[in-house]
Design a protein around this motif. Structure first.
Motif, PDB file in Angstrom:
ATOM      1  N   MET A  42      -6.459 -40.913 -51.711  1.00 19.69           N
ATOM      2  CA  MET A  42      -6.644 -39.514 -51.338  1.00 19.69           C
ATOM      3  C   MET A  42      -6.405 -39.308 -49.847  1.00 19.69           C
ATOM      4  N   LEU A  43      -5.474 -38.405 -49.515  1.00 20.76           N
ATOM      5  CA  LEU A  43      -5.118 -38.128 -48.119  1.00 20.76           C
ATOM      6  C   LEU A  43      -5.868 -36.876 -47.653  1.00 20.76           C
ATOM      7  N   GLN A  44      -7.173 -36.950 -47.646  1.00 27.31           N
ATOM      8  CA  GLN A  44      -8.019 -35.778 -47.445  1.00 27.31           C
ATOM      9  C   GLN A  44      -7.777 -35.093 -46.099  1.00 27.31           C
ATOM     10  N   ASP A  45      -7.728 -35.845 -45.032  1.00 29.84           N
ATOM     11  CA  ASP A  45      -7.534 -35.236 -43.709  1.00 29.84           C
ATOM     12  C   ASP A  45      -6.180 -34.546 -43.591  1.00 29.84           C
ATOM     13  N   LEU A  46      -5.149 -35.133 -44.183  1.00 27.36           N
ATOM     14  CA  LEU A  46      -3.829 -34.510 -44.162  1.00 27.36           C
ATOM     15  C   LEU A  46      -3.827 -33.202 -44.939  1.00 27.36           C
ATOM     16  N   HIS A  47      -4.560 -33.153 -46.040  1.00 27.65           N
ATOM     17  CA  HIS A  47      -4.614 -31.914 -46.827  1.00 27.65           C
ATOM     18  C   HIS A  47      -5.318 -30.804 -46.045  1.00 27.65           C
ATOM     19  N   VAL A  48      -6.361 -31.166 -45.344  1.00 26.10           N
ATOM     20  CA  VAL A  48      -7.068 -30.177 -44.518  1.00 26.10           C
ATOM     21  C   VAL A  48      -6.115 -29.614 -43.471  1.00 26.10           C
ATOM     22  N   ARG A  49      -5.367 -30.471 -42.811  1.00 28.62           N
ATOM     23  CA  ARG A  49      -4.421 -30.012 -41.792  1.00 28.62           C
ATOM     24  C   ARG A  49      -3.318 -29.160 -42.405  1.00 28.62           C
ATOM     25  N   PHE A  50      -2.801 -29.585 -43.551  1.00 30.60           N
ATOM     26  CA  PHE A  50      -1.738 -28.833 -44.231  1.00 30.60           C
ATOM     27  C   PHE A  50      -2.195 -27.411 -44.562  1.00 30.60           C
ATOM     28  N   LEU A  51      -3.369 -27.281 -45.137  1.00 30.77           N
ATOM     29  CA  LEU A  51      -3.857 -25.970 -45.567  1.00 30.77           C
ATOM     30  C   LEU A  51      -4.267 -25.092 -44.394  1.00 30.77           C
ATOM     31  N   SER A  52      -4.900 -25.674 -43.398  1.00 27.65           N
ATOM     32  CA  SER A  52      -5.427 -24.882 -42.281  1.00 27.65           C
ATOM     33  C   SER A  52      -4.341 -24.448 -41.301  1.00 27.65           C
ATOM     34  N   THR A  53      -3.188 -25.097 -41.317  1.00 23.86           N
ATOM     35  CA  THR A  53      -2.095 -24.748 -40.396  1.00 23.86           C
ATOM     36  C   THR A  53      -0.864 -24.240 -41.130  1.00 23.86           C
ATOM     37  N   TYR A  54      -1.020 -23.878 -42.422  1.00 22.98           N
ATOM     38  CA  TYR A  54       0.141 -23.498 -43.237  1.00 22.98           C
ATOM     39  C   TYR A  54       0.883 -22.301 -42.640  1.00 22.98           C
ATOM     40  N   GLU A  55       0.153 -21.280 -42.211  1.00 24.18           N
ATOM     41  CA  GLU A  55       0.781 -20.086 -41.651  1.00 24.18           C
ATOM     42  C   GLU A  55       1.612 -20.427 -40.420  1.00 24.18           C
ATOM     43  N   GLU A  56       1.138 -21.367 -39.630  1.00 21.17           N
ATOM     44  CA  GLU A  56       1.809 -21.735 -38.387  1.00 21.17           C
ATOM     45  C   GLU A  56       3.010 -22.661 -38.618  1.00 21.17           C
ATOM     46  N   LYS A  57       2.834 -23.677 -39.461  1.00 23.31           N
ATOM     47  CA  LYS A  57       3.860 -24.703 -39.614  1.00 23.31           C
ATOM     48  C   LYS A  57       4.903 -24.388 -40.678  1.00 23.31           C
ATOM     49  N   PHE A  58       4.555 -23.504 -41.611  1.00 24.38           N
ATOM     50  CA  PHE A  58       5.492 -23.149 -42.680  1.00 24.38           C
ATOM     51  C   PHE A  58       5.731 -21.633 -42.623  1.00 24.38           C
ATOM     52  N   LYS A  59       6.147 -21.165 -41.463  1.00 17.96           N
ATOM     53  CA  LYS A  59       6.256 -19.734 -41.198  1.00 17.96           C
ATOM     54  C   LYS A  59       7.178 -19.024 -42.186  1.00 17.96           C
ATOM     55  N   CYS A  60       8.324 -19.615 -42.470  1.00 23.24           N
ATOM     56  CA  CYS A  60       9.286 -18.988 -43.378  1.00 23.24           C
ATOM     57  C   CYS A  60       8.681 -18.834 -44.772  1.00 23.24           C
ATOM     58  N   GLU A  61       8.120 -19.939 -45.303  1.00 29.62           N
ATOM     59  CA  GLU A  61       7.527 -19.889 -46.635  1.00 29.62           C
ATOM     60  C   GLU A  61       6.364 -18.896 -46.665  1.00 29.62           C
ATOM     61  N   TYR A  62       5.588 -18.858 -45.581  1.00 27.31           N
ATOM     62  CA  TYR A  62       4.441 -17.956 -45.510  1.00 27.31           C
ATOM     63  C   TYR A  62       4.898 -16.504 -45.589  1.00 27.31           C
ATOM     64  N   GLU A  63       5.918 -16.151 -44.843  1.00 30.16           N
ATOM     65  CA  GLU A  63       6.404 -14.772 -44.840  1.00 30.16           C
ATOM     66  C   GLU A  63       7.069 -14.405 -46.161  1.00 30.16           C
ATOM     67  N   MET A  64       7.773 -15.355 -46.765  1.00 26.55           N
ATOM     68  CA  MET A  64       8.492 -15.083 -48.013  1.00 26.55           C
ATOM     69  C   MET A  64       7.550 -14.913 -49.205  1.00 26.55           C
ATOM     70  N   THR A  65       6.326 -15.350 -49.063  1.00 28.17           N
ATOM     71  CA  THR A  65       5.373 -15.244 -50.172  1.00 28.17           C
ATOM     72  C   THR A  65       4.319 -14.167 -49.928  1.00 28.17           C
ATOM     73  N   GLU A  66       4.671 -13.157 -49.172  1.00 31.25           N
ATOM     74  CA  GLU A  66       3.737 -12.066 -48.912  1.00 31.25           C
ATOM     75  C   GLU A  66       3.269 -11.406 -50.211  1.00 31.25           C
ATOM     76  N   TYR A  67       4.141 -11.392 -51.218  1.00 29.82           N
ATOM     77  CA  TYR A  67       3.840 -10.729 -52.488  1.00 29.82           C
ATOM     78  C   TYR A  67       2.686 -11.399 -53.251  1.00 29.82           C
ATOM     79  N   LEU A  68       2.253 -12.599 -52.821  1.00 30.10           N
ATOM     80  CA  LEU A  68       1.099 -13.244 -53.436  1.00 30.10           C
ATOM     81  C   LEU A  68       0.100 -13.744 -52.390  1.00 30.10           C
TER      82      LEU A  68
END
Length: 331
Positions: free
Chosen positions: A18-44
């Motif tokens: 289990m990569l618990q710390d990596l998952h926390v970082r992935f979820l908590s910084t998703y808006e910042e690090k995956f900006k394109c995907e974040y904007e493209m999924t505004e509909y959900l």
């Protein structure tokens, strides 16, 4: 001639812990690090926030998100109809109304919205046959029945709908194999089974289900890789680590699947660089599959995770705080 089994192969180089710390970082910084995907999924967006907030809570990292900012966002998404849209300037839907209520229940902030208007929106979505429409376009689906019942249960307002008619519609969607489809006559699907069992569990009507027949269909969803699929002849997908497992948990038959091989499949679907969990090993990760992979591991008692409620897909401590009980069949 038999069809080849649609499955994936688990190899030694894939993650196996289990990569618990990596998952926390992935979820908590998703808006910042995956900006394109974040904007493209505004509909959900509303559901995306629910997925991340729930996963982080289960990971013991709820404080990684700005709760006040999220509550303010949820408030801006309540429309004049009373329901919630996924983001401002979008149409409201019963799907995002449930997500909004789940978020506010986790944060203990229901007072931030017009709750009476939200309840009225859900109530108006019920049709004469007991079914629920998802939005103004009148699509009917057992998913919407679950959204309505779960949302009203969370806020203590189940009396606002016709419960008998709701149950009658759910049972009209049951098939010969013990499973449920999205409408009467529709193919059995694991996601719809979860939704229908969830409704019956909340309303105390699980006696209407053939637990052995349905449990057998569900446990047959496990493939040689250990992963679960949603229906026959489909590839395994981490999200069914929730839809199938939660249904088996409700039926008291979680032990009917091979725990070790399923855990191995979920862990192999992690990204050992960015964190997050994909639908299957080697694919791109996203918050949706990350949540349901974590929920599956929680149900199986793996890792240092909080307990997840198998009906509401929320941290059990939140359901306890709300003083809610659901019906679960004994093992």
């Amino acid at each position: 001639m038999a069809n080849a089994v649609k499955d994936v192969k688990i190899t030694e180089e894939m993650p196996d812990c289990m990569l618990q710390d990596l998952h926390v970082r992935f979820l908590s910084t998703y808006e910042e690090k995956f900006k394109c995907e974040y904007e493209m999924t505004e509909y959900l967006r509303m559901s995306g926030i629910y997925w991340s907030a729930t996963a982080l809570d289960l990971l013991n990292a709820a404080d990684q998100l700005d709760q006040d900012k999220i509550v303010q966002f949820v408030r801006t998404c309540q429309t004049s109809e009373g329901g919630f849209s996924p983001a401002p300037r979008h149409d409201p839907s019963i799907l995002y109304t449930l997500s909004a209520i789940q978020i506010l229940c986790m944060y203990d902030r229901l007072e931030a919205i017009d709750l009476d208007a939200a309840v009225a929106y859900i109530t108006k979505a019920q049709n004469d046959d007991g079914s629920f429409k998802g939005d103004k376009w009148d699509e009917i689906d057992t998913r919407f029945s679950f959204c309505a019942v779960a949302a009203l249960a969370l806020v203590g307002r189940l009396e606002a709908i016709n419960i008998d008619k709701c149950v009658e519609f759910i049972m009209s969607c049951m098939n010969f194999d013990g499973g449920f489809g999205c409408r009467p006559g529709s193919e059995t699907h694991s996601g719809q089974i979860y939704c229908c069992l969830g409704v019956l569990s909340i309303l105390g009507k699980l006696y209407l289900v053939d637990g052995d027949l349905l449990g057998w269909w569900l446990c047959e969803r496990q493939l040689p890789s250990g992963g679960l699929n949603g229906r026959p002849e489909k590839y395994p997908d981490v999200c069914y680590s929730w839809w199938v497992l939660s249904s088996l948990a409700i039926l008291g038959k979680l032990h009917w699947i091979d725990k070790e091989s399923l855990v191995r499949f979920i862990l192999a679907s992690q990204d050992n660089e960015s964190g997050g969990i994909a639908d299957r090993p080697g694919d791109c990760v996203d918050p949706f599959h990350t949540l349901f992979g974590i929920c599956g591991l929680s149900l199986l008692g793996e890792g240092k995770l909080k307990d997840v409620n198998p009906v509401f897909c929320m941290p059990q401590h939140v359901i306890d705080r709300l003083n809610l009980t659901v019906e679960l069949l004994p093992s």
